[in-house]
Design an enzyme around this catalytic site. Sequence first.
Site, PDB file in Angstrom:
ATOM      1  CG  LEU A 118     -25.847  10.093  16.991  1.00 47.99           C
ATOM      2  CD1 LEU A 118     -26.250   8.543  16.486  1.00 47.99           C
ATOM      3  CD2 LEU A 118     -26.970  10.769  17.939  1.00 47.99           C
ATOM      4  N   GLY A 119     -21.532  10.023  18.722  1.00 50.53           N
ATOM      5  CA  GLY A 119     -20.197   9.727  19.370  1.00 50.53           C
ATOM      6  C   GLY A 119     -19.021   9.560  18.671  1.00 50.53           C
TER       7      GLY A 119
ATOM      8  N   GLY B 173     -15.681   7.076  18.839  1.00 49.13           N
ATOM      9  CA  GLY B 173     -15.055   5.832  19.656  1.00 49.13           C
ATOM     10  C   GLY B 173     -13.138   6.012  18.667  1.00 49.13           C
ATOM     11  CB  SER B 174     -10.661   3.495  19.784  1.00 47.83           C
ATOM     12  OG  SER B 174     -10.849   3.618  20.674  1.00 47.83           O
TER      13      SER B 174
ATOM     14  N   GLY C 149     -13.750   4.457  15.444  1.00 50.34           N
ATOM     15  CA  GLY C 149     -14.958   5.262  13.896  1.00 50.34           C
ATOM     16  C   GLY C 149     -16.093   6.020  14.782  1.00 50.34           C
ATOM     17  CB  SER C 150     -17.718   9.705  13.757  1.00 48.42           C
ATOM     18  OG  SER C 150     -15.723   9.545  14.340  1.00 48.42           O
ATOM     19  CB  VAL C 151     -21.688   6.713  15.844  1.00 50.82           C
ATOM     20  CG1 VAL C 151     -23.147   5.907  15.639  1.00 50.82           C
ATOM     21  CG2 VAL C 151     -20.731   5.904  16.192  1.00 50.82           C
TER      22      VAL C 151
ATOM     23  CE  LYS D 200     -17.926   1.578  15.446  1.00 54.90           C
ATOM     24  NZ  LYS D 200     -17.285   0.795  15.766  1.00 54.90           N
TER      25      LYS D 200
ATOM     26  CG  ASP E  69     -14.007  -0.821  24.573  1.00 55.62           C
ATOM     27  OD1 ASP E  69     -13.525  -0.744  25.959  1.00 55.62           O
ATOM     28  OD2 ASP E  69     -14.298  -0.262  23.971  1.00 55.62           O
TER      29      ASP E  69
END
Length: 801
Positions: free
Chosen positions: A519-520, A522-523, A525-527, A541, A637
């Site tokens: 799904l996405g 990030g700095s 982790g990944s979801v 996550k 953030d």
Amino acid sequence: MGNTFLNLALLIIFHFSMPTFSMKLTTILTDQSALLALKDHVIHDPENVLTTNWSASAPVCNWFGVSCGSKHRRVTALNLTGLGLVGTLPPHLGNLSFLSLLYVRNNSFYGGLPVQLSNLRRLKYLNFGNNSFSGEIPSWLGSLTELRRLFLGQNNFKGVIPFSLGYLSKLEFLYLFGNQISGSIPSTIFNISSLQEIYLSYNMLSGSIPSVPRDLLLLEVIDFTSNNLTGHIPKDMFDHLPNLKGLYWSLNLLSGRIPASLFKCKELQMLSLSYNQMEGSLPIEIGNLSMLQYIYIGRNHFEGEIPKQIVNLTLLMAFDCSHSNFTGIIPQEIGNLKNLNWLNLAFNNIAGSIPPQVFNISTLRTISLDTNQLSGHLPSNMGLFLPNMEQLYLDFNHLAGSIPMLEGEIPEGGSFGNYSIESSKGNEALCGAARLHVPNCKTRPLRNSKAKTKLILYVALPIASTILVVALIIIILQNKRRKDKLPTQEDMIPLGTWRRFSYHELRQATDGFNDSRLLGNGSYGSVFQGTLPDGTIIAVKVFKLELETAFKSFDVECDVLRNTRHRNLVKVISSCSNDINFKALVLEFMPNGSLDKWLYSNKQYLDILQRLNIMIDVASALEYLHHGNATPVVHCDLKTNNILLDEDMVAHLSDFGIAKLLCEEASMIQTMTMATFGYMAPEYGMEGIVSTKGDVYSFGILLMEIITRKKPTDEMFAGERSLKSWVIESISSSLNQVVDPKLLSTIGREYLKVKNCALSILQVGLECCVELPNERLHMKEIVTKLKKIKVTLLRDMERVR
């Protein structure tokens, strides 16, 4: 002169032709009737204050917000501040003939001000700030000659400032900021000898600044920020302002030189003239202003040398003369400014070497000297004398050698995307990714230079054993704390039905964490989207444990989400940390994805009401984080990627990986963790200062992004131009240039309603993004403002239909 007499005559005629309710026989029953009329005009009372408390069966003087005089037992004060009331003011309020204080600040009152209020001849304090009042500022206010304080800021007033305000001879505070007022500043205002503060910022005022008469001795603050004022500052402007403490004139079109009369204001603490078109030199008389703490004169056309007399400003904390045409050298006398923490001389033509005295200022946190003509070498031991240094900008000069004594991890991405091996020469203590050809951060290279060897022998070794023991204790305690803090069935967030998940279950649910389920990223982790055996869809996550900071990020999210619960925060179902090699959070799945996806999609569209609802959702989440917990939480953030939408398009704030918890004793903390470029507040990016006001700044940028559909990192924002400055430039000229064209695709009267709503939201965004943190709004105020904008929009849309 003829016009002045004509205006005065009209005011007198108007004054005596007004219906005078106070001449009638009035009693406490008259007051009761007037207040009950106000109650009837309130269409929404969220706290049920008026509904349950204002009753004819109870004495008026006992009603909430009502005060009565001890002598006549008549209503003398009405204070309904911050109740979230929605409605209009009835003309009956003009019958409160003994009223001396009328405060309805921080509500959602709308419409014009009834002319009958001109009968309140005893009124001393009037505060209608932060509502949705509209129309012109009425000229009859000039007949309330007992007024001491007049607050009309943060509304939707248009038109001009009436000349009649100049007849309020006892007025001390005039607040008209944050409206849509145009025209020039009437000179009559400066005839009020009792005036102490005048705030006209964030309007559309134009024309020149009027001169100040000889008897205006009490004025302490003049705020004209963000208007369209032009021309030169009058030469005698400051001749008779001995008490002036704050001069806020940034973001205008002022030209000419700084008048010599300014340097007679010996009490001046804040000088803000940035973002104008001023020229000439910075006079040596600047040294006479020994009380100055902040100088912001950047983004002008100043030239000449920086005067040595600045050494006299021993209280100075910030000095910004960037983006001008200053020449000469950096005076070594700057080294005597022992309270300085921000020095910005960037984008000038300053030459010579950097005087070593600069590095004697131990309080310095940010030095910006980039884009000049500086040359020479930096002192090899400067790091020892700048213990608080966090930001150092020296690029685009002619400096020789290397920047010494840098250490720590080189960040990935952002400004470091093009970082090369050449940039790290001479800094053996740097570490980072393999592509940078520096050591891995888990190892520490030996230092070979003789100077560093001596430093180790004579300074480090005597305390090395102590440090080693302390470090071991800290490591042991942190490991124990990390184990203790892993969420369990008992201490995880009490949201939904608890259940444990194993690594195997999550792997199976996500098809082995397949990229098709991603799904996405990030700095930290990944979801992934997952499906449980019972068909429940979840989001997983997974933290990138190859990054040491990911451990901390996991702990922070658990800390935050364990103690928070709000409809606009992403809900955590459970966690999984079966061993040290795998950590994950199981989150509620958001079927409509991120706000970023919707905002920048060519196939999906958000209308003005949907965008406004999302803003209110996010603001409500932040209000809860900042003010709804015993320990305030700063998200740190805020951006469109971290706002997720459920099936009903309700927004949920997510990703607390770098959030900070503020203890009760501290309203701010400092950090080395960097947020997303473009959204960061100035004090965060420059000094690492984290507070709830930093979230407010980021939220303001977010509001502007949602309305303009432009990211703050868009390629059009380069050099001096930013999303904020672009909005400021456009908001006072043609709003069509800044608002997302999709929003303005409507026709007729609906187009005007959408345009007005967008303008109101942009104004709130700008109020969130003021430079000084203490001048920004609180999230409670922002929620109230956005809700009243929504009420206005719905009412206007209903009228269109």
